[in-house]
Design a protein around this motif. Structure first.
Motif, PDB file in Angstrom:
ATOM      1  N   SER A  18       0.818  -1.214   0.000  1.00 23.48           N
ATOM      2  CA  SER A  18       0.000   0.000   0.000  1.00 23.48           C
ATOM      3  C   SER A  18       0.852   1.265   0.000  1.00 23.48           C
ATOM      4  CB  SER A  18      -0.939   0.010   1.212  1.00 23.48           C
ATOM      5  OG  SER A  18      -0.210  -0.008   2.423  1.00 23.48           O
ATOM      6  N   VAL A  19       1.969   1.253   0.725  1.00 21.95           N
ATOM      7  CA  VAL A  19       2.853   2.415   0.744  1.00 21.95           C
ATOM      8  C   VAL A  19       3.775   2.407  -0.464  1.00 21.95           C
ATOM      9  CG1 VAL A  19       4.668   3.645   2.002  1.00 21.95           C
ATOM     10  CG2 VAL A  19       2.764   2.596   3.256  1.00 21.95           C
ATOM     11  N   GLY A  20       4.410   1.267  -0.715  1.00 21.48           N
ATOM     12  CA  GLY A  20       5.355   1.184  -1.820  1.00 21.48           C
ATOM     13  C   GLY A  20       4.733   1.524  -3.160  1.00 21.48           C
ATOM     14  N   SER A  21       3.498   1.085  -3.384  1.00 14.32           N
ATOM     15  CA  SER A  21       2.844   1.371  -4.661  1.00 14.32           C
ATOM     16  C   SER A  21       2.615   2.873  -4.835  1.00 14.32           C
ATOM     17  CB  SER A  21       1.520   0.605  -4.764  1.00 14.32           C
ATOM     18  OG  SER A  21       0.623   1.000  -3.743  1.00 14.32           O
ATOM     19  N   GLN A  22       2.297   3.561  -3.733  1.00 17.88           N
ATOM     20  CA  GLN A  22       2.098   5.012  -3.815  1.00 17.88           C
ATOM     21  C   GLN A  22       3.419   5.753  -3.985  1.00 17.88           C
ATOM     22  OE1 GLN A  22      -0.937   6.343  -4.215  1.00 17.88           O
ATOM     23  NE2 GLN A  22      -1.548   4.181  -4.190  1.00 17.88           N
ATOM     24  N   VAL A  23       4.481   5.211  -3.412  1.00 21.19           N
ATOM     25  CA  VAL A  23       5.813   5.786  -3.634  1.00 21.19           C
ATOM     26  C   VAL A  23       6.188   5.686  -5.112  1.00 21.19           C
ATOM     27  CG1 VAL A  23       8.288   5.485  -3.186  1.00 21.19           C
ATOM     28  CG2 VAL A  23       6.656   5.407  -1.285  1.00 21.19           C
ATOM     29  N   VAL A  24       5.937   4.516  -5.709  1.00 21.12           N
ATOM     30  CA  VAL A  24       6.225   4.321  -7.136  1.00 21.12           C
ATOM     31  C   VAL A  24       5.378   5.288  -7.976  1.00 21.12           C
ATOM     32  CG1 VAL A  24       5.993   2.687  -9.057  1.00 21.12           C
ATOM     33  CG2 VAL A  24       6.974   1.933  -6.873  1.00 21.12           C
ATOM     34  N   ARG A  25       4.114   5.425  -7.612  1.00 21.65           N
ATOM     35  CA  ARG A  25       3.236   6.333  -8.361  1.00 21.65           C
ATOM     36  C   ARG A  25       3.763   7.767  -8.317  1.00 21.65           C
ATOM     37  NH1 ARG A  25      -0.622   9.879  -7.143  1.00 21.65           N
ATOM     38  NH2 ARG A  25      -0.671   9.315  -4.925  1.00 21.65           N
ATOM     39  N   LEU A  26       4.121   8.231  -7.133  1.00 26.58           N
ATOM     40  CA  LEU A  26       4.605   9.604  -6.991  1.00 26.58           C
ATOM     41  C   LEU A  26       5.940   9.804  -7.707  1.00 26.58           C
ATOM     42  CD1 LEU A  26       3.668  10.290  -3.257  1.00 26.58           C
ATOM     43  CD2 LEU A  26       2.565  11.234  -5.283  1.00 26.58           C
ATOM     44  N   VAL A  45      14.874   2.831 -10.844  1.00 24.70           N
ATOM     45  CA  VAL A  45      15.564   1.789 -11.619  1.00 24.70           C
ATOM     46  C   VAL A  45      15.147   0.379 -11.233  1.00 24.70           C
ATOM     47  CG1 VAL A  45      17.551   3.261 -12.059  1.00 24.70           C
ATOM     48  CG2 VAL A  45      17.556   1.760 -10.040  1.00 24.70           C
ATOM     49  N   GLY A  46      14.326   0.216 -10.191  1.00 29.40           N
ATOM     50  CA  GLY A  46      13.899  -1.131  -9.826  1.00 29.40           C
ATOM     51  C   GLY A  46      12.940  -1.128  -8.649  1.00 29.40           C
ATOM     52  N   VAL A  47      12.045  -2.105  -8.635  1.00 33.82           N
ATOM     53  CA  VAL A  47      11.082  -2.272  -7.545  1.00 33.82           C
ATOM     54  C   VAL A  47      11.102  -3.741  -7.136  1.00 33.82           C
ATOM     55  CG1 VAL A  47       8.684  -2.048  -6.807  1.00 33.82           C
ATOM     56  CG2 VAL A  47       9.627  -0.431  -8.482  1.00 33.82           C
ATOM     57  N   ALA A  48      11.513  -4.009  -5.912  1.00 32.91           N
ATOM     58  CA  ALA A  48      11.612  -5.389  -5.435  1.00 32.91           C
ATOM     59  C   ALA A  48      10.280  -5.841  -4.839  1.00 32.91           C
ATOM     60  CB  ALA A  48      12.716  -5.511  -4.393  1.00 32.91           C
ATOM     61  N   VAL A  49       9.812  -7.011  -5.257  1.00 35.25           N
ATOM     62  CA  VAL A  49       8.550  -7.576  -4.784  1.00 35.25           C
ATOM     63  C   VAL A  49       8.739  -9.059  -4.499  1.00 35.25           C
ATOM     64  CG1 VAL A  49       7.125  -5.912  -6.025  1.00 35.25           C
ATOM     65  CG2 VAL A  49       7.799  -8.046  -7.152  1.00 35.25           C
ATOM     66  N   ARG A  50       7.802  -9.650  -3.790  1.00 34.49           N
ATOM     67  CA  ARG A  50       7.874 -11.090  -3.519  1.00 34.49           C
ATOM     68  C   ARG A  50       7.383 -11.898  -4.707  1.00 34.49           C
ATOM     69  NH1 ARG A  50       5.623 -11.504   2.598  1.00 34.49           N
ATOM     70  NH2 ARG A  50       4.018 -10.261   1.625  1.00 34.49           N
ATOM     71  N   ARG A  51       6.319 -11.389  -5.355  1.00 31.71           N
ATOM     72  CA  ARG A  51       5.754 -12.121  -6.499  1.00 31.71           C
ATOM     73  C   ARG A  51       5.566 -11.159  -7.663  1.00 31.71           C
ATOM     74  NH1 ARG A  51       0.551 -13.412  -4.424  1.00 31.71           N
ATOM     75  NH2 ARG A  51       0.044 -13.935  -6.585  1.00 31.71           N
ATOM     76  N   LEU A  52       6.033 -11.551  -8.802  1.00 39.49           N
ATOM     77  CA  LEU A  52       5.931 -10.696  -9.977  1.00 39.49           C
ATOM     78  C   LEU A  52       4.499 -10.576 -10.478  1.00 39.49           C
ATOM     79  CD1 LEU A  52       9.064 -11.918 -12.017  1.00 39.49           C
ATOM     80  CD2 LEU A  52       8.867  -9.836 -10.632  1.00 39.49           C
ATOM     81  N   ASP A  53       3.681 -11.624 -10.240  1.00 36.06           N
ATOM     82  CA  ASP A  53       2.334 -11.650 -10.820  1.00 36.06           C
ATOM     83  C   ASP A  53       1.246 -11.171  -9.852  1.00 36.06           C
ATOM     84  OD1 ASP A  53       2.528 -13.736  -9.062  1.00 36.06           O
ATOM     85  OD2 ASP A  53       1.634 -15.245 -10.386  1.00 36.06           O
ATOM     86  N   ALA A  54       1.610 -10.624  -8.699  1.00 31.51           N
ATOM     87  CA  ALA A  54       0.611 -10.169  -7.726  1.00 31.51           C
ATOM     88  C   ALA A  54      -0.115  -8.930  -8.250  1.00 31.51           C
ATOM     89  CB  ALA A  54       1.288  -9.859  -6.400  1.00 31.51           C
ATOM     90  N   ALA A  55      -1.381  -8.796  -7.850  1.00 35.11           N
ATOM     91  CA  ALA A  55      -2.149  -7.607  -8.222  1.00 35.11           C
ATOM     92  C   ALA A  55      -1.608  -6.397  -7.457  1.00 35.11           C
ATOM     93  CB  ALA A  55      -3.624  -7.814  -7.878  1.00 35.11           C
ATOM     94  N   ARG A  56      -1.515  -5.256  -8.143  1.00 33.38           N
ATOM     95  CA  ARG A  56      -0.951  -4.058  -7.517  1.00 33.38           C
ATOM     96  C   ARG A  56      -1.835  -2.857  -7.768  1.00 33.38           C
ATOM     97  NH1 ARG A  56       3.360  -7.143  -9.123  1.00 33.38           N
ATOM     98  NH2 ARG A  56       4.459  -7.875  -7.263  1.00 33.38           N
ATOM     99  N   GLU A  57      -1.728  -1.865  -6.858  1.00 35.52           N
ATOM    100  CA  GLU A  57      -2.555  -0.679  -6.949  1.00 35.52           C
ATOM    101  C   GLU A  57      -2.123   0.241  -8.083  1.00 35.52           C
ATOM    102  OE1 GLU A  57      -2.735   1.347  -3.223  1.00 35.52           O
ATOM    103  OE2 GLU A  57      -3.166  -0.460  -2.073  1.00 35.52           O
ATOM    104  N   VAL A  58      -0.877   0.113  -8.507  1.00 40.27           N
ATOM    105  CA  VAL A  58      -0.358   0.975  -9.574  1.00 40.27           C
ATOM    106  C   VAL A  58       0.319   0.115 -10.638  1.00 40.27           C
ATOM    107  CG1 VAL A  58       0.020   2.932  -8.043  1.00 40.27           C
ATOM    108  CG2 VAL A  58       1.867   1.304  -8.442  1.00 40.27           C
ATOM    109  N   GLN A  59       0.429   0.689 -11.802  1.00 38.91           N
ATOM    110  CA  GLN A  59       1.137   0.038 -12.895  1.00 38.91           C
ATOM    111  C   GLN A  59       2.623   0.385 -12.780  1.00 38.91           C
ATOM    112  OE1 GLN A  59      -0.346  -1.979 -15.249  1.00 38.91           O
ATOM    113  NE2 GLN A  59       1.701  -2.463 -15.999  1.00 38.91           N
TER     114      GLN A  59
END
Length: 433
Positions: A18-26, A45-59
């Motif tokens: 929830s926070v990381g997705s908004q950081v990426v958006r901003l 230059v990169g966003v680390a996640v646990r699963r590449l295919d998880a649904a996210r709040e931002v593109q």
């Protein structure tokens, strides 16, 4: 970063919840504004996640997602790492790896800072890099920087805060609607203010971590979460809230950090505070922190204390500062723990109590209860009787005494023949001695 070509700063984000997705958006939507404020382009230059295919709040922009968090955090070309994963591990290892690889770090990780902040600060000092964490306490409310920088020339004596929105919403709902704890918690969960497992919030763990950070900053002393006395709100009843209302007070879960001579205290617990206190008007899921200092006097910081966008706002504020420092090849303030004050145990903390006692309705009861308080050197401020016969109840509010004295008094009362039950014990803050 010399030469005619404008430098570009590379940023890695660890976590895309929830926070990381908004950081990426901003970072992506406000790239031009951020470049103007920083003085150089800031490239994600990169966003680390646990699963590449998880649904996210931002593109997330194409090609930036990775499951190799350590590889991203320690990339040689990364200048700034934002950690919004939370928890202790792997966050600690990732932050340490980033610092050792030469990156500055912005984190929102209150639990890690409260448990092992000293390790992170020492690593930042050794690497000559920044470690900023405004988002770790009270979301969008600027409180870390005022304590760390704005009030650095003053002597802070007390920090009193509502630093958990979930518990404030629940207690506010109990006050305004007369609901019980379980009913108010269920509504908080339905509205998304409380997690399915609300333990960290309602039992005070979240607030205790924030209290440790606030006390460390305010008093220039290392205070960990284990140093903070903690009680949650799960035992607060509708009767407690009603008793507070009769005293022109409200019940709040408070984080209280105090300077006592050469020692400090840090505690989190529900307490009654008078309606005249500024914190009494903090409603819903909002947070507020009340600071008292010798020169500045009383200051209050108020606003949304959680949520993706508010917390991301604090993260980006730190990012701009850290990026500017990076361009100028300077560091911001590090850990200030020079005072190394002793942290008092809860028993030595001075407070007041509100005690509701079911008693036998006969002559001499009030005198016997007053004697019990006197035997433990606790002075009574007010006492009133409610009901008669089987419904007889005494409500006592004490003057200030050590918590140990008050606790011993309550135990004494529980053992008295004339006492059927001690139905409520709650601390009282503000509005008297």
């Amino acid at each position: 970063m010399s030469g005619s070509r404008q430098p570009r700063l590379k940023v890695a984000v660890l976590g895309c919840g929830s926070v990381g997705s908004q950081v990426v958006r901003l970072l992506t939507e406000q790239a031009d504004d951020l470049a103007a404020r920083v003085g150089a382009p800031v490239d994600l230059v990169g966003v680390a996640v646990r699963r590449l295919d998880a649904a996210r709040e931002v593109q997330v922009p194409e090609g930036l997602l990775t499951t190799d968090a350590l590889g991203l955090a320690t990339r040689e070309d990364v200048d700034l790492v934002i950690e919004v994963i939370g928890g202790i591990e792997p966050a600690r290892s990732l932050i340490l790896g980033a610092l050792e690889s030469g990156a500055s770090v912005v984190t929102a990780n209150k639990a890690l800072l409260a448990e092992d902040g000293s390790t992170l600060f020492e690593a930042a000092e050794k690497a000559g890099r920044d470690l900023y964490y405004e988002a770790a306490v009270a979301g969008a409310i600027p409180i870390v920087r005022p304590l760390r920088e704005s009030l650095a020339g003053d002597k802070v004596t007390r920090v009193l805060g509502i630093v958990n929105g979930t518990t404030n919403f629940i207690l506010d709902k109990m006050d305004t609607s007369g609901a019980g704890f379980s009913e108010a918690l269920e509504e908080a969960q339905d509205l998304g203010y409380a997690e399915a497992d609300p333990t960290a919030d309602v039992e005070g763990f979240d607030a205790a971590a924030k209290a440790a950070i606030l006390a460390s900053l305010a008093f220039h002393t290392r205070v960990t979460a284990s140093d903070v006395y903690r009680e949650g709100i799960s035992e607060v009843t509708a009767a407690d809230v009603e008793s507070a209302r009769e005293m022109n007070s409200v019940v709040k879960l408070l984080a209280i950090c105090e300077l006592k001579g050469d020692a400090v205290s840090a505690r989190v617990h529900p307490a009654m505070i008078p309606l005249s206190h500024p914190l009494a008007s903090v409603r819903g899921a909002y947070n507020a922190v009340f600071v008292e200092s010798e020169a500045a006097g009383q200051l209050m910081f108020y606003g949304p204390g959680a949520g993706g966008s508010p917390t991301a706002s604090a993260v980006l504020g730190d990012l701009v500062t850290v990026a500017r420092n990076r361009l100028d090849d300077v560091r911001g303030p590090g850990e200030s723990a020079y005072a190394a004050r002793t942290v008092l145990p809860m028993g030595e903390t001075v407070t007041r109590y509100h005690v509701a006692i079911d008693v036998e309705d006969r002559a001499g009861v009030l005198a016997a209860v007053a004697t019990a308080f006197a035997e433990h050197d606790v002075s009574i401020q007010t006492v009133r009787q409610e009901g008669r016969g089987a419904e007889a109840q005494l409500v006592v509010v004490s003057h200030r005494a050590t918590d140990a004295q008050l606790s011993d008094t309550v135990e004494h009362l529980r053992k008295m023949d004339i006492v059927r039950d001690v139905t409520s014990v709650m601390r009282v803050e503000g509005g008297g001695e």
